[in-house]
Design a protein around this motif. Structure first.
Motif, short mmCIF file in Angstrom:
data_model
loop_
_atom_site.label_atom_id
_atom_site.label_comp_id
_atom_site.label_asym_id
_atom_site.label_seq_id
_atom_site.Cartn_x
_atom_site.Cartn_y
_atom_site.Cartn_z
N LEU A 70 0.85 -1.19 0.00
CA LEU A 70 0.00 0.00 0.00
C LEU A 70 0.89 1.24 0.00
O LEU A 70 1.78 1.38 0.83
N VAL A 71 0.62 2.14 -0.95
CA VAL A 71 1.46 3.33 -1.14
C VAL A 71 0.56 4.56 -1.26
O VAL A 71 -0.50 4.51 -1.89
N ASP A 72 0.99 5.63 -0.65
CA ASP A 72 0.32 6.91 -0.84
C ASP A 72 0.84 7.50 -2.15
O ASP A 72 1.98 7.94 -2.24
N ILE A 73 0.01 7.45 -3.20
CA ILE A 73 0.48 7.85 -4.52
C ILE A 73 0.85 9.33 -4.59
O ILE A 73 1.58 9.75 -5.49
N ALA A 74 0.39 10.11 -3.64
CA ALA A 74 0.74 11.54 -3.63
C ALA A 74 2.23 11.74 -3.39
O ALA A 74 2.81 12.76 -3.79
N PHE A 75 2.85 10.76 -2.74
CA PHE A 75 4.27 10.88 -2.41
C PHE A 75 5.12 9.83 -3.14
O PHE A 75 6.31 9.69 -2.85
N ALA A 76 4.51 9.10 -4.08
CA ALA A 76 5.23 8.06 -4.79
C ALA A 76 6.04 8.64 -5.94
O ALA A 76 5.60 9.59 -6.62
N CYS A 77 7.18 8.07 -6.20
CA CYS A 77 8.00 8.52 -7.33
C CYS A 77 7.41 8.02 -8.64
O CYS A 77 6.64 7.05 -8.67
N SER A 78 7.78 8.64 -9.73
CA SER A 78 7.20 8.31 -11.03
C SER A 78 7.54 6.89 -11.47
O SER A 78 6.71 6.21 -12.10
N TYR A 106 3.36 0.15 -8.86
CA TYR A 106 2.27 0.03 -7.88
C TYR A 106 0.96 -0.15 -8.65
O TYR A 106 0.55 0.72 -9.41
N ALA A 107 0.29 -1.29 -8.44
CA ALA A 107 -0.86 -1.64 -9.29
C ALA A 107 -2.11 -1.97 -8.48
O ALA A 107 -2.89 -2.83 -8.88
N ARG A 108 -2.30 -1.27 -7.37
CA ARG A 108 -3.49 -1.56 -6.55
C ARG A 108 -4.78 -1.31 -7.32
O ARG A 108 -5.72 -2.09 -7.24
N ARG A 109 -4.85 -0.23 -8.08
CA ARG A 109 -6.06 0.07 -8.85
C ARG A 109 -6.32 -1.00 -9.88
O ARG A 109 -7.46 -1.47 -10.06
N GLU A 110 -5.28 -1.44 -10.61
CA GLU A 110 -5.43 -2.46 -11.65
C GLU A 110 -5.87 -3.80 -11.04
O GLU A 110 -6.69 -4.51 -11.62
N LEU A 111 -5.32 -4.14 -9.89
CA LEU A 111 -5.71 -5.39 -9.23
C LEU A 111 -7.18 -5.35 -8.80
O LEU A 111 -7.91 -6.34 -8.94
N GLY A 112 -7.61 -4.20 -8.29
CA GLY A 112 -9.01 -4.05 -7.91
C GLY A 112 -9.94 -4.20 -9.09
O GLY A 112 -10.98 -4.87 -9.00
#
Length: 311
Positions: free
Chosen positions: A145-153, A162-168
Motif C-alpha cells: 500500500l502506497v500513498d500515490i501523492a508521495f510516490a515517485c514516477s 504500484y498496481a493496486r487500482r489495476e488489481l481491484g
C-alpha cells in the motif's frame, strides 16, 4: 451435512527480493498460506492446492496436492526470493495448471502481492476477461500500500509498478456472484483475521456447522435398531461413544394385582380367619385358598388367584 464443492487452487507467491527484505511481509505470507491450505483441506477431502512463485527465473513449483507437509517444506526450504514479481506470467502459469484439473472441480487463483508488479493500465480488462472465460475465480491478498501523492514516477509508471487500482479492477471483472475478492493488509499481524472475515469466511462457517453437527451426532446414545428375531420395541440398546451396541435387558416387572383382589386379601388378613398375619411362605397358600372362596364368582379374579396358588 454435504461437503462444500471441491476446488483446485493455485497460490501465486510473491517471492521478490522486497518481500525477503521485509521480514514481516515474508512471515505474514507464510502464515496466511498455511492457514489457507489447512482450511481448504478441512472443507472437502477432494480440495487440492498448488504453489507457484511469481519471481522471474523461478522454475520450481508444487502441483496441486493434499499433502500439507509437502506444501510446508516448499514454503520453508525450496522457495528462492529474487528479482521482481511477474504477475502476468503467474496468471498464465496458474491457468495452465488449472486447465488440467477434473471437470467437476471449481478453479481458483490466490495471489499474494507484496511489492511492485508488471501490471499496467489496460491489463486488467484483458486478463480479467481471460480468467472469466476460463472459469477461474481470483482472490488477491495485497500487502503493498502506497500513498500515490508521495510516490515517485518510476513506482507509478515503471515496468514494475504500484498496481493496486489495476488489481481491484481485475477482481471486479473476474467476480461472478461474489466468488472473487481483494483484501488489503495494513497490519501484517492481522492477516489471519482478515482472511477469516473475507476470503475464508464461508469456509470457516461451513467447518463450524459441520463440527457442531458431528458433535451432536456423537451425543446420540440410545437407538432402536431393527431385529430379525425380536421386536425392536421390546429391546433397548445402549451405545457408548467408541463402543458397539450393548443390549439392555429390562428389569422384571411386578405383576399387576387387581384392586378387588387386594380387597379380598385385606379382608383375609383383617379377619384373621385362622391365619398367621405374617407373610411367610408357609401361610401364603392357605390364605390364597380362602381368597379363592371369596372370589369364585369373578372368573378373572378367580383365574389370577388360581395361577398364584399353583406357583
Amino acid at each position: 451435512m454435504a461437503a462444500a464443492d471441491p476446488e483446485v487452487t493455485v497460490i501465486l507467491i510473491d517471492n521478490s527480493e522486497r518481500v525477503l527484505m521485509h521480514s514481516e511481509i515474508y512471515e505474514a505470507q507464510q502464515e496466511a498460506i498455511k492457514f489457507y491450505c489447512k482450511t481448504k483441506f478441512k472443507c472437502n477431502p477432494e480440495n487440492n492446492v498448488g504453489l507457484m512463485p511469481m519471481a522471474k527465473h523461478h522454475a520450481l513449483m508444487v502441483s496441486p496436492t493434499r499433502d500439507l507437509s509437502k506444501i510446508l517444506r516448499f514454503l520453508d526450504i525450496d522457495v528462492c526470493y529474487m528479482g521482481e514479481v511477474e504477475a502476468i506470467r503467474g496468471i498464465h502459469g496458474a491457468c495452465s495448471i488449472l486447465s488440467k484439473s477434473p471437470l467437476h472441480m471449481k478453479k481458483r487463483i490466490l495471489m499474494f502481492v507484496g511489492g511492485p508488479i508488471n501490471m499496467h493500465i489496460g491489463d486488467e480488462d484483458e486478463y480479467g476477461n481471460y480468467l472469466k472465460h476460463q472459469g477461474v475465480a481470483l482472490d488477491v491478498v495485497n500487502f503493498f500500500l502506497v500513498d500515490i501523492a508521495f510516490a515517485c514516477s518510476s513506482l507509478l509508471f515503471g515496468e514494475y509498478c504500484y498496481a493496486r487500482r489495476e488489481l481491484g479492477e481485475l477482481v471486479t471483472i473476474v467476480n461472478d456472484n461474489g466468488n472473487s475478492h481483494i483484501v488489503d493488509v495494513k497490519d501484517e499481524s492481522s492477516v489471519i483475521k482478515i482472511l477469516s472475515d473475507s476470503i475464508l469466511k464461508d469456509h470457516l462457517h461451513y467447518i463450524e456447522k459441520k463440527t457442531a453437527a458431528d458433535a451432536e451426532a456423537s451425543r446420540i446414545q440410545f437407538v432402536k435398531p431393527e431385529s430379525k428375531n425380536e421386536s425392536a420395541a421390546d429391546d433397548e440398546y445402549f451405545q457408548a461413544p467408541g463402543t458397539e451396541y450393548v443390549k439392555q435387558y429390562p428389569a422384571k416387572k411386578t405383576p399387576h394385582i387387581d384392586s378387588k383382589i387386594r380387597e379380598d386379601l385385606s379382608r383375609c388378613r383383617i379377619g384373621k380367619q385362622g391365619l398367621d398375619p405374617s407373610h411367610n411362605e408357609k401361610n401364603q397358600k392357605p390364605m390364597l385358598k380362602q381368597v379363592l372362596e371369596l372370589s369364585h364368582n369373578d372368573k378373572n379374579r378367580f383365574k389370577l388367584l388360581q395361577n398364584m396358588l399353583e406357583e
